[in-house]
Design a protein around this motif. Sequence first.
Motif, PDB file in Angstrom:
ATOM      1  N   ILE A  20       1.111  13.615  11.391  1.00  0.00           N
ATOM      2  CA  ILE A  20       1.201  12.649  10.300  1.00  0.00           C
ATOM      3  C   ILE A  20       2.493  11.868  10.477  1.00  0.00           C
ATOM      4  O   ILE A  20       3.588  12.457  10.451  1.00  0.00           O
ATOM      5  CB  ILE A  20       1.193  13.360   8.930  1.00  0.00           C
ATOM      6  CG1 ILE A  20      -0.143  14.071   8.705  1.00  0.00           C
ATOM      7  CG2 ILE A  20       1.476  12.366   7.804  1.00  0.00           C
ATOM      8  CD1 ILE A  20      -0.180  14.927   7.446  1.00  0.00           C
ATOM      9  N   ASP A  21       2.388  10.571  10.694  1.00  0.00           N
ATOM     10  CA  ASP A  21       3.586   9.748  10.818  1.00  0.00           C
ATOM     11  C   ASP A  21       4.341   9.769   9.494  1.00  0.00           C
ATOM     12  O   ASP A  21       3.752   9.525   8.434  1.00  0.00           O
ATOM     13  CB  ASP A  21       3.185   8.315  11.179  1.00  0.00           C
ATOM     14  CG  ASP A  21       4.387   7.388  11.237  1.00  0.00           C
ATOM     15  OD1 ASP A  21       5.279   7.633  12.057  1.00  0.00           O
ATOM     16  OD2 ASP A  21       4.436   6.435  10.436  1.00  0.00           O
ATOM     17  N   PRO A  22       5.639  10.065   9.522  1.00  0.00           N
ATOM     18  CA  PRO A  22       6.406  10.181   8.272  1.00  0.00           C
ATOM     19  C   PRO A  22       6.388   8.920   7.410  1.00  0.00           C
ATOM     20  O   PRO A  22       6.533   9.002   6.190  1.00  0.00           O
ATOM     21  CB  PRO A  22       7.824  10.503   8.753  1.00  0.00           C
ATOM     22  CG  PRO A  22       7.648  11.078  10.106  1.00  0.00           C
ATOM     23  CD  PRO A  22       6.465  10.382  10.698  1.00  0.00           C
ATOM     24  N   THR A  23       6.222   7.758   8.038  1.00  0.00           N
ATOM     25  CA  THR A  23       6.207   6.504   7.287  1.00  0.00           C
ATOM     26  C   THR A  23       4.792   6.046   6.939  1.00  0.00           C
ATOM     27  O   THR A  23       4.617   4.955   6.391  1.00  0.00           O
ATOM     28  CB  THR A  23       6.926   5.396   8.073  1.00  0.00           C
ATOM     29  OG1 THR A  23       6.255   5.182   9.326  1.00  0.00           O
ATOM     30  CG2 THR A  23       8.368   5.779   8.346  1.00  0.00           C
ATOM     31  N   GLY A  24       3.792   6.861   7.271  1.00  0.00           N
ATOM     32  CA  GLY A  24       2.424   6.540   6.889  1.00  0.00           C
ATOM     33  C   GLY A  24       1.738   5.491   7.743  1.00  0.00           C
ATOM     34  O   GLY A  24       0.757   4.889   7.322  1.00  0.00           O
ATOM     35  N   ARG A  25       2.235   5.283   8.966  1.00  0.00           N
ATOM     36  CA  ARG A  25       1.630   4.260   9.818  1.00  0.00           C
ATOM     37  C   ARG A  25       0.356   4.750  10.508  1.00  0.00           C
ATOM     38  O   ARG A  25      -0.559   3.956  10.752  1.00  0.00           O
ATOM     39  CB  ARG A  25       2.634   3.798  10.875  1.00  0.00           C
ATOM     40  CG  ARG A  25       3.878   3.124  10.302  1.00  0.00           C
ATOM     41  CD  ARG A  25       4.850   2.759  11.418  1.00  0.00           C
ATOM     42  NE  ARG A  25       5.316   3.956  12.127  1.00  0.00           N
ATOM     43  CZ  ARG A  25       6.107   3.928  13.196  1.00  0.00           C
ATOM     44  NH1 ARG A  25       6.510   2.760  13.684  1.00  0.00           N
ATOM     45  NH2 ARG A  25       6.506   5.049  13.770  1.00  0.00           N
ATOM     46  N   MET A  28       0.834  -1.195   0.000  1.00  0.00           N
ATOM     47  CA  MET A  28       0.000   0.000   0.000  1.00  0.00           C
ATOM     48  C   MET A  28       0.873   1.251   0.000  1.00  0.00           C
ATOM     49  O   MET A  28       1.790   1.387   0.814  1.00  0.00           O
ATOM     50  CB  MET A  28      -0.904  -0.006   1.244  1.00  0.00           C
ATOM     51  CG  MET A  28      -1.875   1.158   1.312  1.00  0.00           C
ATOM     52  SD  MET A  28      -2.890   1.130   2.811  1.00  0.00           S
ATOM     53  CE  MET A  28      -3.782  -0.410   2.601  1.00  0.00           C
ATOM     54  N   LYS A  29       0.607   2.147  -0.912  1.00  0.00           N
ATOM     55  CA  LYS A  29       1.339   3.404  -0.998  1.00  0.00           C
ATOM     56  C   LYS A  29       0.423   4.541  -0.581  1.00  0.00           C
ATOM     57  O   LYS A  29      -0.710   4.654  -1.072  1.00  0.00           O
ATOM     58  CB  LYS A  29       1.849   3.629  -2.426  1.00  0.00           C
ATOM     59  CG  LYS A  29       2.666   4.906  -2.599  1.00  0.00           C
ATOM     60  CD  LYS A  29       3.145   5.062  -4.030  1.00  0.00           C
ATOM     61  CE  LYS A  29       3.925   6.348  -4.204  1.00  0.00           C
ATOM     62  NZ  LYS A  29       4.379   6.537  -5.610  1.00  0.00           N
ATOM     63  N   LEU A  30       0.907   5.387   0.308  1.00  0.00           N
ATOM     64  CA  LEU A  30       0.108   6.486   0.834  1.00  0.00           C
ATOM     65  C   LEU A  30       0.780   7.825   0.565  1.00  0.00           C
ATOM     66  O   LEU A  30       1.992   7.960   0.716  1.00  0.00           O
ATOM     67  CB  LEU A  30      -0.095   6.325   2.335  1.00  0.00           C
ATOM     68  CG  LEU A  30      -0.736   5.028   2.819  1.00  0.00           C
ATOM     69  CD1 LEU A  30      -0.716   4.973   4.338  1.00  0.00           C
ATOM     70  CD2 LEU A  30      -2.161   4.882   2.289  1.00  0.00           C
ATOM     71  N   GLU A  31      -0.019   8.778   0.160  1.00  0.00           N
ATOM     72  CA  GLU A  31       0.420  10.170   0.067  1.00  0.00           C
ATOM     73  C   GLU A  31      -0.434  10.954   1.043  1.00  0.00           C
ATOM     74  O   GLU A  31      -1.637  10.718   1.144  1.00  0.00           O
ATOM     75  CB  GLU A  31       0.227  10.691  -1.355  1.00  0.00           C
ATOM     76  CG  GLU A  31       0.634  12.142  -1.543  1.00  0.00           C
ATOM     77  CD  GLU A  31       0.257  12.674  -2.914  1.00  0.00           C
ATOM     78  OE1 GLU A  31       0.414  13.889  -3.117  1.00  0.00           O
ATOM     79  OE2 GLU A  31      -0.209  11.888  -3.761  1.00  0.00           O
ATOM     80  N   LEU A  38      -5.369  14.942   4.836  1.00  0.00           N
ATOM     81  CA  LEU A  38      -5.810  14.180   3.681  1.00  0.00           C
ATOM     82  C   LEU A  38      -4.804  13.067   3.380  1.00  0.00           C
ATOM     83  O   LEU A  38      -3.603  13.292   3.438  1.00  0.00           O
ATOM     84  CB  LEU A  38      -5.944  15.076   2.448  1.00  0.00           C
ATOM     85  CG  LEU A  38      -7.197  15.957   2.349  1.00  0.00           C
ATOM     86  CD1 LEU A  38      -7.047  16.958   1.209  1.00  0.00           C
ATOM     87  CD2 LEU A  38      -8.445  15.103   2.138  1.00  0.00           C
ATOM     88  N   VAL A  39      -5.347  11.891   3.059  1.00  0.00           N
ATOM     89  CA  VAL A  39      -4.514  10.734   2.750  1.00  0.00           C
ATOM     90  C   VAL A  39      -5.027  10.100   1.463  1.00  0.00           C
ATOM     91  O   VAL A  39      -6.214   9.804   1.343  1.00  0.00           O
ATOM     92  CB  VAL A  39      -4.555   9.680   3.876  1.00  0.00           C
ATOM     93  CG1 VAL A  39      -3.598   8.522   3.555  1.00  0.00           C
ATOM     94  CG2 VAL A  39      -4.225  10.308   5.231  1.00  0.00           C
ATOM     95  N   ILE A  97      -2.598   2.229  10.161  1.00  0.00           N
ATOM     96  CA  ILE A  97      -2.403   1.278   9.061  1.00  0.00           C
ATOM     97  C   ILE A  97      -1.175   0.442   9.372  1.00  0.00           C
ATOM     98  O   ILE A  97      -0.036   0.929   9.309  1.00  0.00           O
ATOM     99  CB  ILE A  97      -2.257   2.015   7.717  1.00  0.00           C
ATOM    100  CG1 ILE A  97      -3.514   2.852   7.445  1.00  0.00           C
ATOM    101  CG2 ILE A  97      -2.016   1.020   6.582  1.00  0.00           C
ATOM    102  CD1 ILE A  97      -3.439   3.722   6.214  1.00  0.00           C
ATOM    103  N   ARG A  98      -1.408  -0.798   9.730  1.00  0.00           N
ATOM    104  CA  ARG A  98      -0.352  -1.701  10.182  1.00  0.00           C
ATOM    105  C   ARG A  98      -0.187  -2.830   9.168  1.00  0.00           C
ATOM    106  O   ARG A  98      -1.170  -3.447   8.742  1.00  0.00           O
ATOM    107  CB  ARG A  98      -0.737  -2.271  11.545  1.00  0.00           C
ATOM    108  CG  ARG A  98       0.409  -2.698  12.438  1.00  0.00           C
ATOM    109  CD  ARG A  98      -0.186  -3.195  13.743  1.00  0.00           C
ATOM    110  NE  ARG A  98       0.806  -3.437  14.766  1.00  0.00           N
ATOM    111  CZ  ARG A  98       0.544  -4.076  15.894  1.00  0.00           C
ATOM    112  NH1 ARG A  98      -0.689  -4.514  16.131  1.00  0.00           N
ATOM    113  NH2 ARG A  98       1.492  -4.285  16.782  1.00  0.00           N
TER     114      ARG A  98
END
Length: 242
Positions: free
Chosen positions: A24-29, A1-4, A237-238, A105-106
């Motif tokens: 916002i967690d820098p790694t998208g978690r 999964m890729k998140l912006e 926003l994600v 998101i784990r």
Amino acid sequence: MKLESTGCTDPGLIRAYNQDSYYIDPTGRFFIVADGMGGHAGGEEASRIATQEIRSYLEENWQSPESASKLLEQALDTANKAIVQDQQEHPERADMGTTAVVVLIREAESPVCGHVGDSRLYRLRQSQLQQITEDHTWIAKAMKIGDITAEEARVHPYRHVLSSCLGREDLNQIDIKPLDLENGDRLLLCSDGLTEELIDKQIFEQIKDASPLEKAAHSLIEAANSAGGHDNITVVLVSVSL
């Protein structure tokens, strides 16, 4: 999964201070929005504590064998206890509290969301904007059983009265639920400074296009301010790619 992802916050046009916080967690978690209350210093401190405690708990316990749902519930509970402790140490902030909405998101688990209060999570999928969270307010309960309409709720004098928030020894409502995500979904976490000014259709109009997320986030802030800007406004926003 890729998140912006992107986020922004604004005090609005009426208040000289901002009691909202986000992370916002820098790694998208994980992603957090909190909306404090209880006076200038109290509200700012409550949302700051909540955001920091949730962040720290998730970072420190990320590899825990607990499920994602349990991990998020414990993070919110830890934040609540930290705010209560601060109230006891600083009586001048005894009435402070905060809402919180979190997406986690784990890897190898289904995403989850959790919230307390009336900060919201929306999911935009294709041409449909859906509110995922249910507000912890008297008004939301009244709407659910049909006592009042959505139109009446928007102007009701009790619309800001929360049935649950962080910063209460008797906290009895932390909602955790699985979050279904598909390719192309967009998530919106926001404080009620946005939803007080814009109805869902107006929110949809600002984020429906494939424009840069940062532009969409600022468009939401600008639209809320144009509609009155009576409260602090925070949005995260994600964008999801699978």
